[in-house]
Write an enzyme that holds these catalytic residues in place. Structure first.
Site, short mmCIF file in Angstrom:
data_model
loop_
_atom_site.label_atom_id
_atom_site.label_comp_id
_atom_site.label_asym_id
_atom_site.label_seq_id
_atom_site.Cartn_x
_atom_site.Cartn_y
_atom_site.Cartn_z
N ASP A 136 47.16 -139.36 159.54
CA ASP A 136 46.58 -139.51 158.20
C ASP A 136 47.60 -139.12 157.12
OD1 ASP A 136 44.59 -139.34 155.98
OD2 ASP A 136 43.14 -139.46 157.60
N HIS A 192 43.03 -136.91 151.47
CA HIS A 192 42.38 -137.72 152.50
C HIS A 192 42.48 -137.10 153.90
CE1 HIS A 192 41.98 -141.46 154.98
NE2 HIS A 192 41.19 -141.85 154.00
N SER A 504 36.77 -144.31 156.21
CA SER A 504 37.67 -143.18 156.47
C SER A 504 36.89 -141.92 156.78
CB SER A 504 38.53 -142.89 155.24
OG SER A 504 39.60 -143.77 155.16
#
Ligand SMILES: *[C@@H]1O[C@H](CO)[C@@H](O)[C@H](O)[C@H]1NC(C)=O
Ligand SMILES: *[C@@H]1O[C@H](CO)[C@@H](O)[C@H](O)[C@H]1NC(C)=O
Ligand SMILES: *[C@@H]1O[C@H](CO)[C@@H](O)[C@H](O)[C@H]1NC(C)=O
Ligand SMILES: *[C@@H]1O[C@H](CO)[C@@H](O)[C@H](O)[C@H]1NC(C)=O
Length: 714
Positions: A136, A192, A504
């Site tokens: 990620d 994220h 996600s």
């Protein structure tokens, strides 16, 4: 503007980027060479350099080699011109050559909603032996979600490292970190990767909220597991093929048990040109399941780019917690919109400005005012123009997600927006107040999020995609203080927990559930764990604008307590996948290269046999009005009670006859296998594009459910 820009970095079209050099201009390519040869004497790097030497006439080839893949599979990334590329394509041992392109990165309450409460039965000792590899945008190592209080030493099987860059320390929770591409640290600048890691495996942290909204205990699916971060995306959310392959190459060899990948491209690619399909195949070979986001390109059909059968492709659904934000007009009328608005109103009404957002805004007219935008996605330009707040018009079917913005904002359904607009048009000094968000109980959850990418599968239509769904709307999880919580320019808020939406976010929920199931069954294959989660999934209440049924939510919403005890599983071995690739049409030489020495194709390729893969779902693409008669062989393995008799239950579809032979399966021992054939006969009109049914094997205790989808092709 059709899509919101806050759909987490998944909006950019993949572009091949050019890298130029003083002496040679060329593009970045991935040269994929399949499995690593078994010979001890084989040196991948010297082989790669040797291949480059053959296509470069002298010069310093080291400058053109970007990265060698040599730990878990074979290949390299390099800068090549067209001639050089063609020469390499024809070299022995080369499976495929494809451009290095950019892919993009695409909670607390959610775990209770999906049936994994804090009090659920666990084995923390086995769980703490599980290593979740997250590929990620990096991680915030200081986050409370990654504290290692009470965790024992790092599992002995771990072969990775903590190379997160300067001032980056690991602990017994975050046990590994690496970074790839143009970054110098595994620290998360986008938020994220911190969010996804903590959703999958974060510790329990009490009293967490987002500006007092959604207060509760933050936790991941497997709080005792270990986390290893492989940073492949920068703060802009772009993640290259070369980095994706590098991260998998390491993660597999480092000894992770599960891989979580909330990164994807825009288009479904042929397997051999898709770095995610290639790398996850090699993970599967080593017993590692890759949980992958289906994409954020919905609600249109055939938008998912996660298509390989060995991936666990995850769609996003809502949870029963809904964020709303009210607008109160000067005339006292109140409208309810959706947004995560953290800015409290002080009770003063603010003037409403005129103007259309798509044509640009006149600063002198909008400064300090509330702007009405005819469509969503203008938060940036509106906040830059100095406006106080924003009320946007969103089609009802797309207004199922509450987004964050750097200024007070709310999204109204079109009907309400028109009423606000006519108030503004007909009033001399229109004014309004936007209230801080409140939380409502959403009784129709789970529902598939409008943004979640849909099937059918554009590469292998016989394989159902997405496979499964999990919460992915307005999820609270750990965040990086380096990233603003919204994508609005000028959002100066710094938070350690934030709310995000996207596949996600649903992907790491499934990662956590895979790890949870694995903690009970450490020896189960990736396909067995996937089957267990798919066949025990809970029904999803359609989608808001019900476009795609199972092609939107897969088998349904994952149900962790049932997935631990599925009764029967549909197992798939590496050889089964290889046979599927043979049927799909890859030649013997490529197959041999991908799978290593041993497995070869049985018979010649035959695309109509791809459906024979022992998948826990059946898709039947058929032409309208044409008679069809198709047989699906399947095999189940008994993992429930040693002696059990299962009966087949099929829900009917009009004009289609589904038979299961035999329709009773009697097992006398654990791990016993039984085969059966599902025959689907019929002909369907063109008035509907999809009909679905299901096969349930029931022994009275376990209900092993597989969707059967008849899909009309045009
Ligand atoms: C290391 O990083 C942390 C988190 O950003 C910061 O608080 C600390 O000051 C840094 N230390 C050094 C020596 O740079
Ligand atoms: C209320 O908020 C508005 C907008 O930020 C501001 O202009 C006004 O001065 C505030 N009023 C009070 C009483 O604080
Ligand atoms: C399913 O959703 C619809 C609206 O989309 C709603 O009317 C219905 O009550 C829901 N059904 C259940 C069982 O929740
Ligand atoms: C599934 O197949 C694999 C071989 O690929 C085997 O190791 C495993 O025991 C089988 N059964 C289960 C429940 O995973």
């Amino acid at each position: 503007m059709a899509k919101y820009n806050i759909f987490l970095f998944f909006f950019c079209v993949s572009i091949v980027f050019l890298v130029c050099d003083a002496t040679q201009s060329g593009n970045e390519y991935i040269v994929y060479m399949g499995s690593l040869p078994k010979e001890e004497s084989y040196s991948p790097t010297s082989h790669h350099l040797n291949m480059l030497q053959q296509v470069f006439d002298g010069g310093n080839i080291q400058n053109f080699l970007i990265r060698s893949y040599k730990r878990s599979f074979n290949g390299f990334a390099a800068i090549l011109n067209d001639q050089q590329r063609e020469k390499i394509v024809s070299m022995k041992g080369v499976v495929s050559v494809f451009p290095n392109q950019n892919f993009h990165i695409q909670t607390t309450e959610s775990w209770n909603f999906i049936g994994l409460p804090q009090t659920i039965k666990r084995d923390p000792i086995v769980e703490s032996d599980l290593i979740v590899g997250v590929i990620d945008s990096g991680i915030w190592p200081e986050s409370q979600s990654f504290n290692d209080k009470g965790l024992g030493p790092i599992p002995k099987k771990w072969k990775g490292v903590c190379k997160g860059g300067a001032n980056f320390t690991c602990n017994n929770k975050l046990i590994g970190a690496r970074f790839y591409g143009n970054t110098d640290s595994a620290r998360d600048e986008a938020g994220h990767g911190t969010h996804t890691s903590s959703t999958a495996g974060g510790r329990e942290v009490q009293g967490v909220s987002f500006f007092d909204l959604a207060k509760g205990t933050a936790r991941g699916g497997v709080p005792s597991s270990r986390i290893a971060m492989y940073k492949i995306c920068g703060s802009d959310g772009a993640c290259s093929s070369a980095s994706i392959l590098g991260a998998f190459d390491d993660a597999i060899a480092d000894g992770v048990d599960i891989i979580s990948l909330s990164v994807g491209g825009q288009d479904a690619l042929d397997f051999l040109n898709d770095p995610i399909a290639i790398a996850s195949f090699h993970a599967m070979e080593k017993g590692i399941l890759t949980s992958h986001s289906a994409g954020n390109s919905g609600p249109d059909v055939s938008t998912t780019s996660s298509v390989a059968p060995w991936l666990f492709s995850v769609a996003a659904t809502t949870i029963d917690r809904k964020f709303i934000s009210k607008v109160i007009l000067g005339n006292g009328k109140t409208f309810i919109g959706s947004s995560v608005n953290t800015f409290p109103s002080n009770g003063t009404k603010i003037p409403i400005a005129e103007g259309t957002c798509s044509n640009g805004l006149d600063k002198t007219l909008v400064e300090g005012k509330i702007v009405l935008c005819e469509s969503p996605g203008f938060e940036d330009s509106v906040s830059q123009s100095g406006a106080y707040g924003i009320v946007s018009n969103v089609e009802e079917s797309l207004n199922d997600v509450a987004f964050l913005s750097g200024i007070p904002s709310t999204n109204l359904n079109s009907k309400d927006f028109k009423l606000v607009q006519s108030y503004a048009d007909s009033t001399r000094s229109p004014e309004a107040e936007i209230l801080k968000s409140e939380i409502l109980h959403d009784t129709i959850a789970p529902r598939v999020a409008s943004f979640s990418s849909r099937g059918p599968n554009l590469v292998v239509p016989d394989i159902m995609k997405p496979d499964i769904s999990a919460p992915g709307v307005d999820i609270l999880a750990a965040f990086s203080p380096l990233a603003p919580p919204s994508s609005s320019v000028g959002d100066t808020r710094k938070v350690s927990y934030s709310i995000e939406s996207g596949t996600s976010m649903s992907c790491p929920h499934i990662t956590g559930i895979v790890a949870y199931v694995k903690s009970f069954h450490p020896d189960w294959s990736p396909a067995a764990i996937k089957s267990a989660i798919m066949t025990t999934a809970k029904p999803v209440n359609g989608t808001y604008n019900d476009l795609a049924g199972e092609f939107s939510y897969g088998s349904g919403n994952a149900n962790p307590p049932l997935a631990v005890n599925p009764g029967l599983i549909y197992n798939i071995t590496k050889d089964d996948y290889v046979q599927m690739l043979c049927n799909y049409g890859y030649d013997d030489e490529k197959i041999k290269q991908i799978s290593g020495e041993n497995s070869r194709c049985r018979g010649t390729s035959n695309p109509s046999l791809v459906k024979d893969l022992n998948y826990p779902a059946i898709v039947i693409p058929v032409a309208p009005q044409k008679q069809f008669n198709i047989k699906f062989p399947r095999t189940v393995t008994n993992v429930g009670s040693p002696t059990a008799t299962y009966k087949a239950i099929v829900t009917p579809i009009p004009n289609v006859k589904i038979t299961v032979t035999p329709n009773l399966l009697s097992f006398k021992s654990l791990n016993e296998k039984q085969s059966f054939v599902v025959t689907v006969v019929g002909s369907v009109g063109s008035s509907q594009t999809e009909f679905s049914s299901s096969l349930v094997w029931s022994d009275g205790t376990h209900n092993v459910k597989s969707p059967i989808i008849v899909q009309l092709t045009s």
